[in-house]
Design an enzyme around this catalytic site. Structure first.
Site, PDB file in Angstrom:
ATOM      1  N   SER A  29       0.834  -1.197   0.000  1.00 56.50           N
ATOM      2  CA  SER A  29       0.000   0.000   0.000  1.00 56.50           C
ATOM      3  C   SER A  29       0.873   1.253   0.000  1.00 56.50           C
ATOM      4  O   SER A  29       2.085   1.187   0.231  1.00 56.50           O
ATOM      5  CB  SER A  29      -0.921  -0.009   1.227  1.00 56.50           C
ATOM      6  OG  SER A  29      -0.139  -0.057   2.413  1.00 56.50           O
TER       7      SER A  29
ATOM      8  N   ASP B  44      -1.866  -7.117   2.319  1.00 51.49           N
ATOM      9  CA  ASP B  44      -2.680  -5.951   2.587  1.00 51.49           C
ATOM     10  C   ASP B  44      -4.147  -6.292   2.305  1.00 51.49           C
ATOM     11  O   ASP B  44      -4.486  -6.622   1.169  1.00 51.49           O
ATOM     12  CB  ASP B  44      -2.207  -4.800   1.692  1.00 51.49           C
ATOM     13  CG  ASP B  44      -2.797  -3.465   2.090  1.00 51.49           C
ATOM     14  OD1 ASP B  44      -3.399  -3.407   3.174  1.00 51.49           O
ATOM     15  OD2 ASP B  44      -2.660  -2.513   1.321  1.00 51.49           O
TER      16      ASP B  44
ATOM     17  N   ASP C 198      -3.299  -8.009  14.525  1.00 48.27           N
ATOM     18  CA  ASP C 198      -2.288  -7.664  15.523  1.00 48.27           C
ATOM     19  C   ASP C 198      -2.978  -7.464  16.860  1.00 48.27           C
ATOM     20  O   ASP C 198      -4.170  -7.116  16.918  1.00 48.27           O
ATOM     21  CB  ASP C 198      -1.535  -6.390  15.117  1.00 48.27           C
ATOM     22  CG  ASP C 198      -0.255  -6.188  15.920  1.00 48.27           C
ATOM     23  OD1 ASP C 198       0.197  -7.160  16.550  1.00 48.27           O
ATOM     24  OD2 ASP C 198       0.287  -5.076  15.912  1.00 48.27           O
TER      25      ASP C 198
ATOM     26  N   THR D 123       7.596 -13.020   7.843  1.00 47.33           N
ATOM     27  CA  THR D 123       7.832 -12.128   8.981  1.00 47.33           C
ATOM     28  C   THR D 123       6.522 -11.782   9.700  1.00 47.33           C
ATOM     29  O   THR D 123       6.103 -10.617   9.711  1.00 47.33           O
ATOM     30  CB  THR D 123       8.525 -10.827   8.525  1.00 47.33           C
ATOM     31  OG1 THR D 123       7.684 -10.142   7.588  1.00 47.33           O
ATOM     32  CG2 THR D 123       9.860 -11.133   7.874  1.00 47.33           C
TER      33      THR D 123
ATOM     34  N   GLN E 273       3.304 -11.845  16.472  1.00 47.13           N
ATOM     35  CA  GLN E 273       2.890 -12.949  17.341  1.00 47.13           C
ATOM     36  C   GLN E 273       1.480 -13.435  17.002  1.00 47.13           C
ATOM     37  O   GLN E 273       1.243 -14.642  16.857  1.00 47.13           O
ATOM     38  CB  GLN E 273       2.955 -12.516  18.803  1.00 47.13           C
ATOM     39  CG  GLN E 273       2.519 -13.604  19.796  1.00 47.13           C
ATOM     40  CD  GLN E 273       2.680 -13.154  21.240  1.00 47.13           C
ATOM     41  OE1 GLN E 273       3.288 -12.115  21.506  1.00 47.13           O
ATOM     42  NE2 GLN E 273       2.148 -13.928  22.165  1.00 47.13           N
ATOM     43  N   PHE E 274       0.551 -12.531  16.853  1.00 53.31           N
ATOM     44  CA  PHE E 274      -0.829 -12.900  16.579  1.00 53.31           C
ATOM     45  C   PHE E 274      -0.957 -13.602  15.236  1.00 53.31           C
ATOM     46  O   PHE E 274      -1.674 -14.611  15.098  1.00 53.31           O
ATOM     47  CB  PHE E 274      -1.705 -11.650  16.613  1.00 53.31           C
ATOM     48  CG  PHE E 274      -3.157 -11.893  16.323  1.00 53.31           C
ATOM     49  CD1 PHE E 274      -3.910 -12.725  17.126  1.00 53.31           C
ATOM     50  CD2 PHE E 274      -3.773 -11.289  15.238  1.00 53.31           C
ATOM     51  CE1 PHE E 274      -5.252 -12.954  16.857  1.00 53.31           C
ATOM     52  CE2 PHE E 274      -5.108 -11.504  14.965  1.00 53.31           C
ATOM     53  CZ  PHE E 274      -5.853 -12.335  15.774  1.00 53.31           C
ATOM     54  N   GLU E 275      -0.247 -13.113  14.232  1.00 48.70           N
ATOM     55  CA  GLU E 275      -0.303 -13.728  12.908  1.00 48.70           C
ATOM     56  C   GLU E 275       0.339 -15.107  12.913  1.00 48.70           C
ATOM     57  O   GLU E 275      -0.143 -16.031  12.238  1.00 48.70           O
ATOM     58  CB  GLU E 275       0.387 -12.817  11.898  1.00 48.70           C
ATOM     59  CG  GLU E 275      -0.391 -11.533  11.628  1.00 48.70           C
ATOM     60  CD  GLU E 275       0.442 -10.462  10.948  1.00 48.70           C
ATOM     61  OE1 GLU E 275      -0.167  -9.535  10.378  1.00 48.70           O
ATOM     62  OE2 GLU E 275       1.679 -10.543  10.986  1.00 48.70           O
TER      63      GLU E 275
ATOM     64  N   ASP F 265       6.203  -2.875   8.266  1.00 45.05           N
ATOM     65  CA  ASP F 265       6.625  -2.705   6.879  1.00 45.05           C
ATOM     66  C   ASP F 265       8.113  -2.392   6.812  1.00 45.05           C
ATOM     67  O   ASP F 265       8.834  -2.900   5.951  1.00 45.05           O
ATOM     68  CB  ASP F 265       5.826  -1.575   6.224  1.00 45.05           C
ATOM     69  CG  ASP F 265       4.326  -1.732   6.419  1.00 45.05           C
ATOM     70  OD1 ASP F 265       3.857  -2.874   6.417  1.00 45.05           O
ATOM     71  OD2 ASP F 265       3.642  -0.705   6.582  1.00 45.05           O
TER      72      ASP F 265
END
Length: 356
Positions: free
Chosen positions: A98, A171, A176, A202, A205-207, A281
């Site tokens: 983006s 995107d 998060d 990369t 934690q949540f992902e 990013d």
């Protein structure tokens, strides 16, 4: 500090060899014929590297424009992209992310740091907004799949797809801090279609929890999650932000070959009491840049990336404090331009601890 789900794909494009020879021979055969079988005003679809007749070891970029019956071929000479002729020490990146007119997120946060590290970077802006969506309002456009693909086709049609890496931060970001930003039904698409394509992953934690289906409450959980992600495809995995026992950790894992266990490590760093935009990013771009320079040491690449990121955040907070803006305010915009020396020449303070 936040992070985003980013993937880096190393791509190899054939620039010479058989396709080039075929294209050259096809063009020569057209020049040498009387073109009697070609219809009037036919555009010959040839765009490639050829050698000028009678000049040894000279390449020119030749595009036949129009071929008319019993007429000479009209063409123009163009300089070929240097990416097709010479190798780059730092590589060439196609970055699909983006874009915001104001502020530093997406491509605005990734392109400049990669250029500082010596990369040629060509951005494709999947989204173009006036500002990031943390503001009360934003205006702009979203590129749909057909529009995005047309840009790729334009590059391909002109033999301009000369890239060593593809960088994309998915995107919208998956999520998060326990909040899912995408529709739940899209999670399997990320897991089954996107992750297997990546050479480096990369997630935050949540992902990482979403992609593995496992909760991460300890260093051991994070290391096991990295192993599961290796099993899906990526040889390098970096969980960029892990909040455990009031410490902020980065967990890295490099699977060099299937026969051996991955090399795993952590980097502990202090938390900065503020909320920034574009850090994920930026981190994905820094990891790409430094891991390309240190392909056999993900630890070194991560140390340098963390050093640059921390320096940018500290400079950003310093400037906001000087402007008398309270650090509790969210969505602080990164000060990339003012931190360019720290991006090019980071000073490592937080070192990787290897797990054995």
């Amino acid at each position: 500090m936040t992070s985003t789900f980013g993937i880096t794909l190393k791509l190899q494009f054939q620039t010479l060899g058989i396709p080039w020879i075929f294209e050259r021979c096809w063009y020569k055969s057209l020049i040498g014929s009387n073109n009697s079988k070609l219809p009037r005003s036919t555009v010959v679809p040839v765009w490639g590297i050829t050698r000028q007749e009678g000049v040894q070891n000279t390449r020119s970029w030749v595009r036949p424009l129009t071929v008319r019956r019993k007429e000479r071929v009209s063409y123009m000479i163009m300089a070929p992209p240097l990416a097709s002729l010479i190798s780059s020490e730092s590589g060439r990146v196609l970055s699909i992310q983006s874009h915001t007119v104001q502020g530093y997120v997406g491509n605005k946060s990734a392109v400049f740091p990669l250029q500082l590290l010596g990369f040629d970077v060509d951005p494709i802006n999947s989204v173009q907004f006036s500002n990031h969506t943390g503001y009360p309002t934003w205006k702009g456009q979203v590129l749909d799949g057909e529009q995005l693909w047309s840009l790729i086709e334009g590059l391909e049609a002109n033999n301009l797809l000369f890239y060593t890496h593809l960088l994309t931060v998915c995107d919208p970001v998956m999520g998060d801090e326990g909040k899912l930003y995408i529709k739940p039904e899209l999670v399997p698409l990320y897991k089954d279609k996107v992750v297997p394509l990546a050479s480096m992953l990369t997630p935050n934690q949540f992902e990482a929890e979403l992609l593995t289906g496992c909760s991460i409450h300890s260093e051991a959980d994070a290391l096991e999650a990295c192993k599961k992600l290796h099993g899906a495809g990526p040889s390098k995995v970096v969980i960029t932000s892990l909040d455990i026992n009031s410490d902020l950790l980065l967990i890295g894992s490099h699977l060099e070959n299937e026969e051996d266990a991955p090399k795993q490590f952590l980097i502990s760093m202090p938390k900065i009491p503020a909320y920034f935009t574009g850090t994920g990013d930026l981190m994905a771009a820094l990891l790409l840049g430094w891991s390309y320079k240190y392909p056999n040491s993900l630890e070194t690449a991560a140390e340098l990336a963390v050093a640059s990121l921390q320096a940018v955040l500290e400079r950003t907070l310093l400037d906001y404090n000087a402007a008398k803006v309270q650090p509790e305010v969210k969505q602080l915009e990164l000060r990339l331009i003012q931190s360019q020396e720290q991006i090019k020449h980071p000073i490592v303070e937080f070192h990787a601890k290897r797990f054995y």
